[in-house]
Design a protein around this motif. Structure first.
Motif, PDB file in Angstrom:
ATOM      1  N   SER A  12      44.983  52.963  13.966  1.00 43.03           N
ATOM      2  CA  SER A  12      46.161  53.163  14.816  1.00 43.03           C
ATOM      3  C   SER A  12      47.426  53.156  13.966  1.00 43.03           C
ATOM      4  O   SER A  12      47.812  52.129  13.413  1.00 43.03           O
ATOM      5  CB  SER A  12      46.250  52.050  15.863  1.00 43.03           C
ATOM      6  N   PHE A  13      48.051  54.324  13.842  1.00 46.61           N
ATOM      7  CA  PHE A  13      49.355  54.388  13.174  1.00 46.61           C
ATOM      8  C   PHE A  13      50.468  54.131  14.181  1.00 46.61           C
ATOM      9  O   PHE A  13      51.504  53.569  13.864  1.00 46.61           O
ATOM     10  CB  PHE A  13      49.560  55.759  12.529  1.00 46.61           C
ATOM     11  N   CYS A  14      50.283  54.615  15.389  1.00 45.89           N
ATOM     12  CA  CYS A  14      51.309  54.464  16.420  1.00 45.89           C
ATOM     13  C   CYS A  14      50.611  54.258  17.759  1.00 45.89           C
ATOM     14  O   CYS A  14      49.845  55.119  18.161  1.00 45.89           O
ATOM     15  CB  CYS A  14      52.189  55.705  16.476  1.00 45.89           C
ATOM     16  N   PRO A  15      50.791  53.141  18.450  1.00 41.59           N
ATOM     17  CA  PRO A  15      51.823  52.128  18.213  1.00 41.59           C
ATOM     18  C   PRO A  15      51.492  51.127  17.119  1.00 41.59           C
ATOM     19  O   PRO A  15      52.364  50.357  16.722  1.00 41.59           O
ATOM     20  CB  PRO A  15      51.906  51.419  19.565  1.00 41.59           C
ATOM     21  N   GLY A  16      50.282  51.069  16.619  1.00 39.18           N
ATOM     22  CA  GLY A  16      49.963  50.174  15.516  1.00 39.18           C
ATOM     23  C   GLY A  16      49.458  48.823  15.975  1.00 39.18           C
ATOM     24  O   GLY A  16      49.598  48.436  17.130  1.00 39.18           O
ATOM     25  N   PRO A  17      48.820  48.089  15.047  1.00 41.55           N
ATOM     26  CA  PRO A  17      48.147  46.847  15.418  1.00 41.55           C
ATOM     27  C   PRO A  17      49.061  45.768  16.017  1.00 41.55           C
ATOM     28  O   PRO A  17      48.674  45.128  17.000  1.00 41.55           O
ATOM     29  CB  PRO A  17      47.562  46.376  14.079  1.00 41.55           C
ATOM     30  N   LEU A  18      50.241  45.556  15.446  1.00 43.75           N
ATOM     31  CA  LEU A  18      51.084  44.492  15.996  1.00 43.75           C
ATOM     32  C   LEU A  18      51.555  44.844  17.402  1.00 43.75           C
ATOM     33  O   LEU A  18      51.569  43.989  18.306  1.00 43.75           O
ATOM     34  CB  LEU A  18      52.289  44.226  15.077  1.00 43.75           C
ATOM     35  N   ILE A  22      50.968  42.681  20.767  1.00 36.07           N
ATOM     36  CA  ILE A  22      52.042  42.243  21.673  1.00 36.07           C
ATOM     37  C   ILE A  22      51.706  42.650  23.113  1.00 36.07           C
ATOM     38  O   ILE A  22      51.872  41.861  24.050  1.00 36.07           O
ATOM     39  CB  ILE A  22      53.393  42.835  21.219  1.00 36.07           C
ATOM     40  N   ALA A  23      51.211  43.877  23.277  1.00 35.79           N
ATOM     41  CA  ALA A  23      50.836  44.336  24.625  1.00 35.79           C
ATOM     42  C   ALA A  23      49.697  43.496  25.186  1.00 35.79           C
ATOM     43  O   ALA A  23      49.713  43.111  26.365  1.00 35.79           O
ATOM     44  CB  ALA A  23      50.442  45.813  24.576  1.00 35.79           C
ATOM     45  N   ALA A  24      48.710  43.194  24.345  1.00 31.77           N
ATOM     46  CA  ALA A  24      47.564  42.397  24.813  1.00 31.77           C
ATOM     47  C   ALA A  24      47.988  40.970  25.140  1.00 31.77           C
ATOM     48  O   ALA A  24      47.481  40.364  26.093  1.00 31.77           O
ATOM     49  CB  ALA A  24      46.469  42.398  23.749  1.00 31.77           C
ATOM     50  N   MET A  25      48.914  40.427  24.359  1.00 36.23           N
ATOM     51  CA  MET A  25      49.412  39.065  24.610  1.00 36.23           C
ATOM     52  C   MET A  25      50.032  38.961  26.002  1.00 36.23           C
ATOM     53  O   MET A  25      49.908  37.933  26.674  1.00 36.23           O
ATOM     54  CB  MET A  25      50.470  38.695  23.564  1.00 36.23           C
ATOM     55  N   LYS A  26      50.711  40.025  26.421  1.00 39.43           N
ATOM     56  CA  LYS A  26      51.367  39.990  27.733  1.00 39.43           C
ATOM     57  C   LYS A  26      50.352  39.887  28.868  1.00 39.43           C
ATOM     58  O   LYS A  26      50.653  39.376  29.937  1.00 39.43           O
ATOM     59  CB  LYS A  26      52.246  41.242  27.914  1.00 39.43           C
TER      60      LYS A  26
ATOM     61  N   TYR B 187      70.475  48.015  17.518  1.00 37.87           N
ATOM     62  CA  TYR B 187      69.127  48.485  17.856  1.00 37.87           C
ATOM     63  C   TYR B 187      68.142  47.351  17.618  1.00 37.87           C
ATOM     64  O   TYR B 187      68.172  46.710  16.565  1.00 37.87           O
ATOM     65  CB  TYR B 187      68.817  49.672  16.955  1.00 37.87           C
ATOM     66  N   THR B 188      67.296  47.099  18.595  1.00 40.55           N
ATOM     67  CA  THR B 188      66.258  46.084  18.399  1.00 40.55           C
ATOM     68  C   THR B 188      64.884  46.729  18.544  1.00 40.55           C
ATOM     69  O   THR B 188      64.747  47.761  19.217  1.00 40.55           O
ATOM     70  CB  THR B 188      66.381  44.938  19.422  1.00 40.55           C
ATOM     71  N   TYR B 189      63.890  46.113  17.919  1.00 43.41           N
ATOM     72  CA  TYR B 189      62.540  46.710  17.964  1.00 43.41           C
ATOM     73  C   TYR B 189      61.503  45.595  17.897  1.00 43.41           C
ATOM     74  O   TYR B 189      61.708  44.593  17.213  1.00 43.41           O
ATOM     75  CB  TYR B 189      62.368  47.693  16.798  1.00 43.41           C
ATOM     76  N   PRO B 190      60.383  45.766  18.602  1.00 43.66           N
ATOM     77  CA  PRO B 190      59.432  44.646  18.748  1.00 43.66           C
ATOM     78  C   PRO B 190      58.717  44.218  17.478  1.00 43.66           C
ATOM     79  O   PRO B 190      58.323  43.064  17.356  1.00 43.66           O
ATOM     80  CB  PRO B 190      58.408  45.187  19.764  1.00 43.66           C
ATOM     81  N   ILE B 191      58.478  45.138  16.536  1.00 44.33           N
ATOM     82  CA  ILE B 191      57.710  44.782  15.343  1.00 44.33           C
ATOM     83  C   ILE B 191      58.651  44.706  14.142  1.00 44.33           C
ATOM     84  O   ILE B 191      59.860  44.843  14.293  1.00 44.33           O
ATOM     85  CB  ILE B 191      56.544  45.759  15.107  1.00 44.33           C
ATOM     86  N   GLY B 192      58.085  44.504  12.948  1.00 39.26           N
ATOM     87  CA  GLY B 192      58.917  44.179  11.796  1.00 39.26           C
ATOM     88  C   GLY B 192      59.554  45.339  11.078  1.00 39.26           C
ATOM     89  O   GLY B 192      59.927  45.216   9.908  1.00 39.26           O
ATOM     90  N   ASN B 220      61.417  40.941  20.887  1.00 34.42           N
ATOM     91  CA  ASN B 220      60.727  41.294  22.136  1.00 34.42           C
ATOM     92  C   ASN B 220      61.503  40.691  23.296  1.00 34.42           C
ATOM     93  O   ASN B 220      61.625  39.460  23.413  1.00 34.42           O
ATOM     94  CB  ASN B 220      59.292  40.773  22.109  1.00 34.42           C
ATOM     95  N   LEU B 221      61.996  41.555  24.143  1.00 29.67           N
ATOM     96  CA  LEU B 221      62.893  41.121  25.210  1.00 29.67           C
ATOM     97  C   LEU B 221      62.186  40.161  26.179  1.00 29.67           C
ATOM     98  O   LEU B 221      61.110  40.452  26.695  1.00 29.67           O
ATOM     99  CB  LEU B 221      63.404  42.350  25.971  1.00 29.67           C
ATOM    100  N   LYS B 222      62.863  39.032  26.429  1.00 33.61           N
ATOM    101  CA  LYS B 222      62.318  38.019  27.343  1.00 33.61           C
ATOM    102  C   LYS B 222      63.044  38.048  28.680  1.00 33.61           C
ATOM    103  O   LYS B 222      62.446  37.973  29.739  1.00 33.61           O
ATOM    104  CB  LYS B 222      62.449  36.639  26.698  1.00 33.61           C
ATOM    105  N   GLN B 223      64.388  38.146  28.617  1.00 36.42           N
ATOM    106  CA  GLN B 223      65.153  38.202  29.857  1.00 36.42           C
ATOM    107  C   GLN B 223      66.559  38.744  29.597  1.00 36.42           C
ATOM    108  O   GLN B 223      67.046  38.728  28.466  1.00 36.42           O
ATOM    109  CB  GLN B 223      65.264  36.820  30.510  1.00 36.42           C
ATOM    110  N   VAL B 224      67.177  39.222  30.667  1.00 36.15           N
ATOM    111  CA  VAL B 224      68.541  39.740  30.596  1.00 36.15           C
ATOM    112  C   VAL B 224      69.407  38.882  31.511  1.00 36.15           C
ATOM    113  O   VAL B 224      69.067  38.671  32.684  1.00 36.15           O
ATOM    114  CB  VAL B 224      68.601  41.210  31.058  1.00 36.15           C
TER     115      VAL B 224
END
Lengths: 76, 378
Positions: A12-18, A22-26, B187-192, B220-224
């Protein structure tokens, strides 16, 4: 003992493992164990970094035949 | 007669139906095969156009066509949403109460934005994933006179280039309005990194540094908190905003959840054959799969071509003909008049090239060519 929830993010390049983790954690419950399978070497660094920053638990990480296995536990 | 039922009339379902109608034209004409499309709407939307609606560059009427007008004549269309599946007995029931049986089933019901899953997001953020939201975003951008614009991205989300495209396009939009010096972008983004595709992230970082766009990763957005104009991340950060633009988290459709076909509304799917795990005659297409791949129209398009080959081969020869390679092609708008693209598959990462005006023009042309693409002609 329950099997960990498998997050198969190999190739998986996109969305990728992390992002997959994150999706699975939710969808997981607090206390659930998840195991990410990844062929991306960067995951071995990125996933523990995020787990530490957000406050979940890193259980184990190892590489086997080119596949990284990263086990974590949802803590919050 | 071999019966194929396709559930969902979005990009993947429509392309697949047309693909099959052409491949199986002799069988359909002789009554040996039938392709049925079950949908929730008699309209088909060109969803990527919503990005342009948010900047006043496309109008709502340009986004829709009558679905029937896009389909080959041999396809049986029922605007009658599915209510329940009986996979063990190869049949399903629609909301009208009609029961359909099938030999092969394809589920491609898509995904939906779910801003309600994050406290405060639906009430306080702009997005571009519905027509109503895109038009509201246009109003917000027009009314904005300066301050901090924060971009947040939820997980999972449809069309992974949108966070970057929105940022680049807002930059040029505010520059053209002459207020760029009064706007701060964050700009924010969930991964590194700045994008899930590593090479796209590296390219974007150079562009952001050049344009003066600030960023924070692992956010990762938690709340607004709309009263305070603040967003909070799962990782503990707090950011002030004057204008909040979000890529909301997405979820699968209620039909999938109600029938317990997959956690989150994503059906477990074989990444190569696109068969639903544990079911040889059920296939899944587009956003509906749980495959770790971009949720995008392009993905659905390439998957539909593989499925068209395989379903026609199954009917004629009883065997699959090809495997899906993970092929995806995404345009990336890099401003109001420049664009690049990312093309990749399971084995090969993308190598984005510097943006050009030519690629932007091709994207604009594709906005019109889509209607031929979805007919299966392109």
């Amino acid at each position: 003992m329950n099997h960990p929830i498998c997050v198969d993010a190999r190739n998986s390049f996109c969305p990728g493992p992390l992002m997959e983790l994150i999706a699975a954690m939710k969808l997981a419950q607090i206390g659930d164990e998840l195991e990410v399978l990844s062929t991306d070497q960067g995951s071995a660094h990125d996933i523990p970094e995020w787990i530490h920053k957000v406050g979940h638990e890193l259980i184990d990480t190892h590489e086997e035949n080119g596949v990284y296995h990263i086990r974590v536990r949802k803590k919050k | 007669m071999k019966k194929i039922i396709i559930v969902g009339g979005g990009t993947g379902g429509t392309i697949l139906a047309n693909n099959l109608a052409r491949r199986l034209a002799p069988e359909i004409a002789s009554g040996a095969a039938r392709v049925t499309l079950l949908t929730a709407s008699d309209k088909h939307m060109y969803q990527p156009g919503l990005l342009y609606v948010a900047f006043g560059r496309m109008a709502a009427n340009e986004l829709y066509r009558d679905l029937r007008s896009l389909l080959e004549p041999g396809i049986v269309l029922h605007v009658d949403p599915v209510q329940s599946f009986d996979l063990d007995n190869n049949r399903l029931q629609t909301e009208s109460g009609t029961t359909h049986d099938y030999d092969y089933l394809v589920i491609c019901t898509g995904s939906r934005p779910n801003p309600e899953s994050i406290p405060g997001l639906a009430e306080n953020a702009n997005h571009v994933y519905t027509l109503e939201a895109a038009e509201k975003t246009f109003s917000s951008l027009q009314a904005f006179t300066g301050g901090r614009v924060v971009v947040t991205t939820g997980v999972p989300h449809k069309c992974p280039m949108v966070p970057l495209e929105l940022t680049f396009m807002m930059h040029d939009y505010f520059r053209d309005r002459g207020i760029l010096d009064q706007v701060e972008f964050f700009y924010t983004y969930p991964i590194g990194r700045l994008h899930s595709l590593e090479n796209v992230g590296k390219w974007a970082q150079k562009e952001f540094d050049r344009l003066g766009v600030n960023y924070e990763t692992l956010f990762n957005l938690k709340q607004v908190d709309g009263d305070k104009g603040q967003i909070h991340s799962e990782e503990g950060s707090v950011l002030d905003y004057d204008l909040l633009v979000s890529i909301p988290p997405h979820t699968g459709m209620p039909l999938i959840l109600d029938n317990a076909l997959g956690a989150g509304g994503w059906i477990p799917t074989n990444p190569a054959t696109l068969q639903m795990e544990g079911r040889e005659n059920v296939f899944v297409l587009g956003d509906t799969t749980n495959i770790p791949i971009s949720k995008a129209g392009s993905t659905a398009h390439y998957e539909a071509e593989t499925l068209g080959e395989n379903l026609s081969s199954l009917i004629r020869y009883g065997t699959l003909a090809s495997l899906y390679s993970g092929k995806v092609f995404c345009f990336i708008e890099a401003g109001k008049d420049r664009a690049t693209y990312a093309s990749f598959d399971y084995k090969h990462p993308p190598q984005p090239q510097p943006p050009t005006q030519m690629i932007h023009w091709f994207k604009l042309a594709y906005n019109k060519l889509y209607w031929n693409s979805v007919r299966g002609l392109l």
